[in-house]
Structures are given as structure tokens and as C-alpha cells.
Design an enzyme around this catalytic site. Structure first.
Site, mmCIF file in Angstrom:
data_model
loop_
_atom_site.group_PDB
_atom_site.id
_atom_site.type_symbol
_atom_site.label_atom_id
_atom_site.label_comp_id
_atom_site.label_asym_id
_atom_site.label_seq_id
_atom_site.Cartn_x
_atom_site.Cartn_y
_atom_site.Cartn_z
ATOM 1 N N ARG A 26 76.010 43.395 46.198
ATOM 2 C CA ARG A 26 74.733 42.722 46.003
ATOM 3 C C ARG A 26 74.394 42.601 44.688
ATOM 4 O O ARG A 26 73.902 41.345 44.369
ATOM 5 C CB ARG A 26 73.650 43.483 46.723
ATOM 6 N N SER A 164 74.155 41.922 63.611
ATOM 7 C CA SER A 164 74.317 42.379 62.133
ATOM 8 C C SER A 164 73.078 41.952 61.259
ATOM 9 O O SER A 164 72.563 40.900 61.612
ATOM 10 C CB SER A 164 75.665 41.863 61.614
ATOM 11 N N SER A 192 70.027 47.934 61.512
ATOM 12 C CA SER A 192 70.135 48.265 60.240
ATOM 13 C C SER A 192 69.256 47.865 59.271
ATOM 14 O O SER A 192 69.403 47.288 58.345
ATOM 15 C CB SER A 192 71.592 47.920 59.700
ATOM 16 N N ASP A 309 76.887 53.398 58.568
ATOM 17 C CA ASP A 309 78.348 53.490 57.830
ATOM 18 C C ASP A 309 78.824 55.098 57.726
ATOM 19 O O ASP A 309 79.780 55.401 57.309
ATOM 20 C CB ASP A 309 78.315 52.814 56.509
ATOM 21 N N LYS A 410 89.672 49.904 51.168
ATOM 22 C CA LYS A 410 88.581 48.769 51.364
ATOM 23 C C LYS A 410 87.358 49.358 50.806
ATOM 24 O O LYS A 410 86.629 48.614 50.412
ATOM 25 C CB LYS A 410 88.536 48.403 52.817
#
Length: 431
Positions: A26, A164, A192, A309, A410
Site C-alpha cells: 500500500r 474480496s 475483511s 490471513d 511470496k
């Protein structure tokens, strides 16, 4: 690479949490969207954050880096005209940049991981971009995706939030730069919400004004705004640390993880409370989580939407808890690098765990005595699956062999190094 995870009785030591992937990506994006030079201190180094670095460079940002910081001279709302972008296997990077790419005449996002990101749907964001006058060519909502933009329009926009939250975040990053004011209404549910809070937090740090409703389902965004160049400090990463904390919880351990802010807006901060609820002896003071594990855990029921997550790591801990645990409201796990419900449950069963799945739930009948192991496991190219299965392997009788374990890079390239430094018995074999 194969990870041969062997039974490990004790973990002991202190590690620094890696820097947050979510905050890094971000901050890199808002640095690129600013007119001027921003500095990001302690950026994460992972495949996802590297994908964002690479793509904003391709779009015209000047990115320089040393051991502690990264400087970004942004392109504002005028990215360089590029024909192709390769986001690797980074779904969030793809989705964030699909809106930014609407400022370009034509950009194609290539399909570099057809068996992972290439299977994930992006229809909801595509529909929103079309409402803004952007033409999108796609493969049934999947990669490759071509964005034909140049002059996206504001106004009243809807976006679905039940697959999402990244689609909404993508629009929130881009719409302040439009000429017109924008109103965004979220349709259906919004998954989320805590992660949307992170997006709003970093956007506000760059001087952008967005009016959000209390339930995060409606937004008013004034147009003609500019991202201010700023200095940002990336906090420690809870999603990756969740796996370290769970590994400590299922072994006899004395483990400290540093740089985990107590007041963090990361939803995965909730894993500390989940482990406490499961009876793990831990403290969280001065940004340090200290786990004294004794292999005794109690089952519980948890709403996983708050810590998406971190769910798989907590499920792995629950495999060894006394009683039946349930993680519910987690359907969005099905739309990640793999189907993190069906695929993960399948591999847990191979290892000897007693688990069930529902459309939006994972149910675990705990086995405090441990699981058999002694099998090879398919990681499904998914970093979270790799980390969680490693936890199970540490408490198995015969260990586990995890195939394609290099995909842990990742989000957490140092994951196995950190576990090894704590005393985990793991052998890494390059293929």
C-alpha cells in the site's frame, strides 16, 4: 524446493517479525500515486512486495533502495504508457493496479501463474471499472486482462464485496485522483473489513480525504485530490508471525517475536487473542509477543473474517487442541492462491488430522496426542498453506515432506530460516 519437516519437541529464541506485506504494497502504491518523493522505511521483501516494486517502476516511478528504506518519486495520475505488466502471483498487486492502469491507454496484465492467480476471479472489479467508462477485455473474469482507459470517470459506482475487499481498496486508491467526485456503494457483504481499514489508514496518511460510513459500505470521495509525498514506517507483519506463534504454541517453547504493535490495525493481530482463548501461555507487551508453549491447547469457535490471513495457522494449532474447534465466516479463503478450505483440508487429512469443511467453515476435531504424518504434501503453490502445514509437521510422529515449499517466499522468504534459528528440525532440499 522440498521442505522435510521433522518432529521437533522444542522451539526457543527471539526473532524480529518481518515487515508487513500489506502495508508495504500500500505504501509503495501511494508513493507512486504521489507527485513528489516519498520514503518508506523497513519495506517488506517478498514476492508480493517485489511485484509491486517492479510494476510501479514499469509504470514510471523512480524507485531507489538501501538497507533500511526505499525512496519513490511518483507519477501521480500520469503513469507511463506500458503495454504489459507482470504481477507474478500477487493477487492484491494485480487488483490494486487494475484501477491505476485505467489512467493508461492500454495495458495487458499477463497470466504468469495459470495454476494459481490465473484461476482467481476479478469480475467484480471489472464491472466497477466499466461503470467508469473503462474498457476491459478478460478471460471469463480471469487473466490475461487488458485495461483500455485513459480517462476514467467518477460518479456513482457500485462494487461487490463478497469475494474480496481488494476490489474496493483498488477503487479507493484511484478515485481521489479523478476530476469528478465519486460515490462508491458496496453491494452484498464486505469481506475483511479490517483490511479496508488499513487501506483507509494509509490513504489518510497521504493527505487524501475520504468519507466512509460507519459500516464501510458507502464512501464519498472528492475529486481533484493529490497524494502528498510523505515518510512511512512499515510495522511488523502479523499474518506471517501467526505461523511462528502457532508453531511455538504446539511445541514446548520459549519464543519471543518482536515488532508486533499492540495497537496495530492489522486484523491478524487477533491471532494473539485466538491463541490466548486456546489456552496458550503468552504475553503481549512493548510490541513483543512471548509464547511459553506446553503443547496443551483447548478448542474454540472463532469468526475468521477478522483475521483472514491468520486462519490457516490457527487451524494448524487447533489440530492438536483438546475438543472440536470451528473457524467460520471464512468463505473468502476459497478465492486465494488456492482454495484454502478444500485444498488445505485435503492435505491436513493426508497428514492424519481429523478435519471437515463447510462452504464457509473449517471444523477441526483435535488430536492432542499428535498426528501420524509420514507423507508428502502438496502445497498448492500457496505460501499460507506451506506455513500452516509446517506447523503440523513439527508435531507429527513421522514428519512431513512439503513439495514446492519455495513458494513461501511470496510473503515470508525468511520463514524457514526463522524456524531453523528457533531450533526447528527442517531440511530444505532444492530440486
Amino acid at each position: 524446493m522440498k521442505a522435510i519437516v521433522k518432529p521437533t519437541g522444542r522451539l526457543e529464541g527471539t526473532i524480529n517479525a518481518l515487515s508487513s506485506k500489506n502495508y508495504t504494497t500500500r505504501y509503495l502504491l501511494i508513493g507512486a500515486l504521489a507527485d513528489g518523493t516519498s520514503t518508506v522505511y523497513y519495506p517488506a521483501h517478498s514476492e508480493d512486495s517485489d511485484a509491486m516494486r517492479r510494476c510501479i517502476r514499469d509504470l514510471g516511478a523512480d524507485v531507489q533502495e538501501d538497507d533500511t528504506k526505499m525512496t519513490i518519486r511518483g507519477f501521480g495520475k500520469h503513469p507511463k504508457h506500458v503495454k504489459e505488466l507482470n504481477v507474478g502471483n500477487a493477487g492484491a498487486v494485480l487488483r490494486f493496479l487494475m484501477s491505476t492502469a485505467a489512467f493508461c491507454p492500454e495495458v495487458t496484465f499477463i497470466n504468469a501463474y495459470p495454476n494459481s492467480l490465473g484461476k482467481r476471479p476479478h469480475d467484480d472489479l471489472i464491472d466497477s471499472l466499466r461503470q467508469m467508462g473503462v474498457q476491459v477485455e478478460h478471460n471469463d473474469g480471469k487473466l490475461p486482462i487488458t485495461i483500455r482507459g485513459g480517462n476514467p470517470r467518477g460518479g456513482k459506482i457500485t462494487v461487490s464485496g463478497n469475494v474480496s475487499s481488494q476490489f474496493l481498496s483498488s477503487l479507493l486508491f484511484m478515485t481521489p485522483l479523478l476530476e469528478e467526485d465519486t460515490e462508491i456503494t458496496v453491494l452484498h457483504d464486505l469481506k475483511s473489513k479490517v483490511i479496508v481499514g488499513q487501506t483507509l489508514e494509509v490513504i489518510a496518511q497521504a493527505g487524501i480525504t475520504i468519507e466512509a460510513s460507519d459500516d464501510l459500505m458507502h464512501y464519498k470521495i472528492p475529486g481533484k485530490q493529490k497524494y502528498a509525498p510523505q515518510e512511512y514506517v512499515v510495522q511488523g507483519d502479523y499474518p506471517g508471525s501467526a505461523a511462528i506463534l502457532a508453531a511455538a504454541a504446539v511445541t514446548n517453547s520459549d519464543v519471543k517475536v518482536l515488532r508486533l504493535a499492540e495497537n496495530s490495525k492489522q486484523g491478524e493481530r487477533a491471532v494473539v487473542d485466538v491463541l490466548r482463548a486456546m489456552g496458550v501461555n503468552l504475553t503481549h507487551e512493548n510490541d513483543v509477543v512471548h509464547v511459553l508453549g506446553n503443547q496443551k491447547l483447548q478448542a474454540g469457535e472463532f469468526d475468521g473474517d477478522h483475521f483472514t490471513d491468520g486462519v490457516l495457522a490457527m487451524v494448524a494449532a487447533a489440530v492438536f487442541a483438546e475438543g472440536t474447534s470451528r473457524f467460520y465466516n471464512v468463505e473468502n479463503l476459497r478465492y486465494k492462491e488456492c482454495d484454502r478450505i478444500t485444498d488445505f483440508v485435503t492435505e491436513l487429512r493426508k497428514a492424519g488430522a481429523d478435519v471437515e469443511e463447510r462452504q464457509s467453515e473449517i471444523i477441526i476435531h483435535g488430536r492432542p496426542q499428535g498426528v501420524a504424518g509420514g507423507v508428502e504434501i502438496n502445497a498448492h503453490y500457496d505460501h499460507r498453506v506451506i506455513m500452516a502445514l509446517t506447523i503440523v509437521g513439527l508435531r507429527s510422529e513421522q514428519g512431513l515432506v512439503i513439495n514446492d515449499a519455495h513458494h513461501v517466499a511470496k510473503s515470508y522468504p525468511q520463514y524457514f530460516d526463522h524456524l531453523l534459528s528457533l531450533g526447528a528440525q527442517i531440511e530444505l532440499v532444492k530440486e
